[in-house]
Design a protein around this motif. Structure first.
Motif, PDB file in Angstrom:
ATOM      1  N   LEU A 271       0.827  -1.208   0.000  1.00 21.82           N
ATOM      2  CA  LEU A 271       0.000   0.000   0.000  1.00 21.82           C
ATOM      3  C   LEU A 271       0.856   1.251   0.000  1.00 21.82           C
ATOM      4  O   LEU A 271       1.903   1.301   0.650  1.00 21.82           O
ATOM      5  CB  LEU A 271      -0.884   0.019   1.252  1.00 21.82           C
ATOM      6  N   CYS A 272       0.354   2.276  -0.686  1.00 23.19           N
ATOM      7  CA  CYS A 272       1.036   3.558  -0.699  1.00 23.19           C
ATOM      8  C   CYS A 272       0.422   4.445   0.384  1.00 23.19           C
ATOM      9  O   CYS A 272      -0.790   4.677   0.396  1.00 23.19           O
ATOM     10  CB  CYS A 272       0.879   4.200  -2.068  1.00 23.19           C
ATOM     11  N   VAL A 273       1.258   4.906   1.314  1.00 28.95           N
ATOM     12  CA  VAL A 273       0.769   5.762   2.393  1.00 28.95           C
ATOM     13  C   VAL A 273       1.221   7.197   2.115  1.00 28.95           C
ATOM     14  O   VAL A 273       2.422   7.462   2.029  1.00 28.95           O
ATOM     15  CB  VAL A 273       1.325   5.294   3.762  1.00 28.95           C
ATOM     16  N   PRO A 274       0.262   8.125   1.939  1.00 29.47           N
ATOM     17  CA  PRO A 274       0.613   9.514   1.667  1.00 29.47           C
ATOM     18  C   PRO A 274       0.905  10.258   2.962  1.00 29.47           C
ATOM     19  O   PRO A 274       0.519   9.812   4.054  1.00 29.47           O
ATOM     20  CB  PRO A 274      -0.652  10.065   1.023  1.00 29.47           C
ATOM     21  N   ARG A 275       1.570  11.401   2.841  1.00 29.67           N
ATOM     22  CA  ARG A 275       2.029  12.161   4.004  1.00 29.67           C
ATOM     23  C   ARG A 275       0.919  12.401   5.034  1.00 29.67           C
ATOM     24  O   ARG A 275       1.136  12.239   6.227  1.00 29.67           O
ATOM     25  CB  ARG A 275       2.619  13.494   3.526  1.00 29.67           C
ATOM     26  N   LYS A 276      -0.286  12.749   4.545  1.00 29.45           N
ATOM     27  CA  LYS A 276      -1.339  13.092   5.507  1.00 29.45           C
ATOM     28  C   LYS A 276      -1.766  11.911   6.392  1.00 29.45           C
ATOM     29  O   LYS A 276      -2.418  12.101   7.411  1.00 29.45           O
ATOM     30  CB  LYS A 276      -2.547  13.701   4.794  1.00 29.45           C
ATOM     31  N   LYS A 277      -1.375  10.708   6.007  1.00 29.13           N
ATOM     32  CA  LYS A 277      -1.747   9.540   6.827  1.00 29.13           C
ATOM     33  C   LYS A 277      -0.573   8.976   7.629  1.00 29.13           C
ATOM     34  O   LYS A 277      -0.711   7.951   8.308  1.00 29.13           O
ATOM     35  CB  LYS A 277      -2.320   8.444   5.931  1.00 29.13           C
ATOM     36  N   PHE A 278       0.593   9.613   7.540  1.00 29.13           N
ATOM     37  CA  PHE A 278       1.782   9.086   8.228  1.00 29.13           C
ATOM     38  C   PHE A 278       1.535   8.889   9.724  1.00 29.13           C
ATOM     39  O   PHE A 278       1.916   7.878  10.301  1.00 29.13           O
ATOM     40  CB  PHE A 278       2.974  10.049   8.070  1.00 29.13           C
ATOM     41  N   ALA A 279       0.886   9.903  10.351  1.00 33.28           N
ATOM     42  CA  ALA A 279       0.839   9.941  11.812  1.00 33.28           C
ATOM     43  C   ALA A 279       0.045   8.793  12.423  1.00 33.28           C
ATOM     44  O   ALA A 279       0.421   8.252  13.459  1.00 33.28           O
ATOM     45  CB  ALA A 279       0.269  11.277  12.287  1.00 33.28           C
ATOM     46  N   ASP A 280      -1.065   8.395  11.781  1.00 35.25           N
ATOM     47  CA  ASP A 280      -1.850   7.360  12.453  1.00 35.25           C
ATOM     48  C   ASP A 280      -1.778   5.992  11.785  1.00 35.25           C
ATOM     49  O   ASP A 280      -2.576   5.106  12.097  1.00 35.25           O
ATOM     50  CB  ASP A 280      -3.310   7.809  12.651  1.00 35.25           C
ATOM     51  N   MET A 281      -0.838   5.806  10.880  1.00 38.79           N
ATOM     52  CA  MET A 281      -0.724   4.486  10.241  1.00 38.79           C
ATOM     53  C   MET A 281       0.387   3.678  10.908  1.00 38.79           C
ATOM     54  O   MET A 281       1.550   4.085  10.892  1.00 38.79           O
ATOM     55  CB  MET A 281      -0.440   4.682   8.755  1.00 38.79           C
ATOM     56  N   ILE A 282       0.011   2.555  11.519  1.00 37.94           N
ATOM     57  CA  ILE A 282       1.013   1.705  12.160  1.00 37.94           C
ATOM     58  C   ILE A 282       1.535   0.676  11.156  1.00 37.94           C
ATOM     59  O   ILE A 282       0.774   0.096  10.388  1.00 37.94           O
ATOM     60  CB  ILE A 282       0.425   1.007  13.399  1.00 37.94           C
ATOM     61  N   ILE A 283       2.853   0.488  11.176  1.00 34.13           N
ATOM     62  CA  ILE A 283       3.451  -0.505  10.282  1.00 34.13           C
ATOM     63  C   ILE A 283       3.362  -1.858  10.986  1.00 34.13           C
ATOM     64  O   ILE A 283       4.067  -2.124  11.951  1.00 34.13           O
ATOM     65  CB  ILE A 283       4.922  -0.145   9.972  1.00 34.13           C
TER      66      ILE A 283
END
Ligand SMILES: Cc1cc2nc3c(=O)[nH]c(=O)nc-3n(C[C@H](O)[C@H](O)[C@H](O)COP(=O)(O)O)c2cc1C
Ligand code: SF4
Ligand code: FES
Lengths: 388, 154
Positions: A271-283
């Motif tokens: 999946l491609c995670v854009p900057r606006k979703k960095f903060a709440d996306m856990i790897i």
């Protein structure tokens, strides 16, 4: 790299030279069920991408009543952006072999195969030499188990487990229908445990240090640590073993170049995670899972080019066996090209997204099923870049 | 170069006369002769008691099992995203100039074939190329040319 936020771990590449043999002595004194219980307790999930609990996989295969069973180590490592298994095989091969032996003993297999991609042929001689002495050690220690290496021949799809079995059997690497799963009918139609290179090394380390020490790290859903392959726009490209549970933001603050606009997590099929979703996306399995591939893109990059590159990859690597994937990959590629050239209205992207979702439901294997991951996540988050 | 029957027999001895010997045999032929001829495919089919179509179908599935003439040294430049961003196009251009062939072609002296391939597991050190089994990471155009010139001198 100066470590700012993330906790670095040194389990996989820890190299004291005696680890593999010490662990073999230790498991010899354990019952098959004790080993499997310890693996289940550790919470280890497969590191090859799909993330199936390793202990359960072993348990199901042990439960099968069959004289012949197999262990397969998946060293096909073809997912774009992944290169950690190469490093593991190059630096700590005996820990991989030990993991295979542990699995073999636990489920009652007498033979293990390591399937090495052709691109890693340069490792073959070294691995075979190591293996000669390792097979002798296994025998000395009283295990009825032996390991052999088989080579691939340049086909990404052979990383898919059933295609890999077909390839070892001497056939075209075309995925099989599932079920039956490999635990019931795998290599040569026999119950088979197939694990990624890294998964097997973690098995070795869990036997060495105990499940409790492993599961102290990480989160409820993503226990332990993981080896990441980091490339793209980063000053710190390379291989890093990190504790699981970080957000993409944590990751970018350590590995970004200050201008990261997107992170592709899990390779071309991820999946491609854009900057606006960095903060709440856990790897991890509670957020974006990954087999280790992390590709960073800064604002100088065209996400159209990135998506086009991935679609070309899938169109070339699709085995062509089922229509949704064979035709779908090409249509998606031609579709975004047509939108880019202005031959198709931008709303055509909606039809293409539907096609990708249909492939997710109707394709025969994980390759065709996962094309929607990059497609939808890039088109949704970078629509303007795709159109203009 | 080794006689094809010698390769076939050597692999059958090691892997048995079963179908699972097919990949090792085909790989053995490519390692020795760079590609597999029609005549060799027929010999393999006969030795393993398989249909020629089946052997051909298997060989053509795999990009590294070439069934069209290839040079002594097959150069494969990685074309996938990380290497693409790191400048694989310049590498290919430089090699096309040095070898005087286009991508996909073989030099008239049958020494080199220039190809692209997908991700080879060196994305942090791209651009990267394989020459037969040897890996050359962290390429620049100058470096790539110097490496190939060494092969030309061989
Ligand atoms: C198209 C495709 C390619 C895959 N490639 C690999 C690979 O290169 N290495 C790998 O370990 N798993 C790969 N997998 C996942 C395997 O099918 C399988 O789930 C894995 O080897 C199981 O090992 P694990 O549970 O230890 O992760 C791939 C799956 C698909 C669908
Ligand atoms: S989904 Fe694609 S790769 Fe998988 S079986 Fe179908 S055509 Fe082959
Ligand atoms: S993208 Fe070139 S080696 Fe991975």
């Amino acid at each position: 790299m100066e470590n700012k936020k993330l906790t670095k771990v040194d389990l996989i590449f820890e190299n004291d030279g005696t680890c593999a043999t010490t662990v073999l002595d230790k498991i010899k004194a354990m019952s098959q069920d004790d080993i499997i219980m310890e693996m289940i307790d550790s919470g280890l999930k497969g590191r090859g991408g799909a993330g199936f609990p390793t202990g359960l996989k072993w348990k199901f295969t042990k439960a099968e009543n069959s004289f012949d069973k197999y262990i397969v180590c998946n060293a096909d490592e073809g997912e774009p952006g992944t290169f950690k298994d190469r490093e593991i095989l190059d630096t700590v091969p005996s820990k991989v072999f030990a993991g295979m032996t542990i699995a073999g003993y636990a489920i009652g297999a007498k033979v293990g195969y390591l399937y090495l991609r052709a691109e890693y042929n340069f490792l073959l001689k070294k691995l075979n030499d190591k293996l000669d002495s390792f097979n002798a050690t296994i025998k000395d220690k009283g295990f009825d188990f032996r390991i052999e290496i088989r080579s691939g021949a340049g086909a990404y799809i052979c990383g898919e487990e059933s295609a890999l079995f077909e390839s070892i059997e001497g056939k075209r690497g075309e995925p099989r229908n599932k079920p039956p799963y490999p635990t019931v009918s795998g290599l040569f139609g026999k119950p088979t445990v197939i694990n990624n290179v890294e998964t097997l090394v973690y098995a070795t380390m869990i036997m060495k240090y105990g499940a409790d020490n492993f599961k102290k790290m990480g989160t409820q859903d993503s226990r332990g640590s993981k080896v990441f392959s980091i490339s793209g726009d980063t000053p710190n490209a390379g291989i890093y073993e990190l504790e699981l549970g970080m957000t993409v933001e944590d990751f970018v603050s350590d590995f970004g170049d200050g201008d990261t606009k997107a992170v592709q997590v899990g390779g071309a099929s991820g999946l491609c995670v854009p900057r606006k979703k960095f903060a709440d996306m856990i790897i991890g399995y509670e957020g974006v899972p990954t087999g280790g591939s992390m590709m960073l893109f800064n604002s100088s990059r065209s996400m159209y080019n990135v998506l086009k590159d991935y679609l070309e990859f899938f169109a070339e690597e699709s085995c062509g066996q089922c229509t949704p994937c064979r035709v779908g990959c090409q249509q998606l590629l031609e579709g975004i090209e047509a939108v880019k050239r202005g031959e198709k209205h931008p709303s055509y992207l909606e039809s293409l997204k539907k096609l990708a979702e249909t492939m997710k439901l109707s394709a025969k294997c994980g390759l065709g099923q996962s094309v929607a991951n990059p497609f939808v996540s890039i088109v949704d988050n970078f629509r303007e870049e795709i159109i203009y | 170069m080794t006689d094809v029957n010698v390769i076939i027999n050597e692999k059958i001895e090691k892997f048995g006369k079963e179908r699972q010997a097919l990949m090792p045999i085909l790989q053995g032929i490519v390692a020795d002769k760079n590609y597999i001829t029609e005549d060799e495919l027929l010999k393999v089919a006969e030795a393993l008691d398989l249909s020629a179509a089946d052997v051909y179908g298997t060989a053509t599935f795999y990009t590294f099992l070439d069934v069209v003439p290839r040079g002594k040294y097959v150069i494969r430049v990685c074309k996938t995203i990380s290497c693409h961003m790191a400048g694989k196009d310049e590498i290919i251009e430089a090699l096309e100039k040095t070898l005087k062939v286009k991508l996909g072609e073989t030099t008239p002296d049958k020494k080199f074939t220039l190809l692209q391939a997908n991700c080879m597991g060196w994305c942090h050190k791209g651009p990267v190329m394989l020459i037969n089994d040897e890996v050359y990471p962290e390429l620049t155009s100058e470096k790539a040319i110097a490496i190939v010139e060494e092969y030309i001198a061989k």
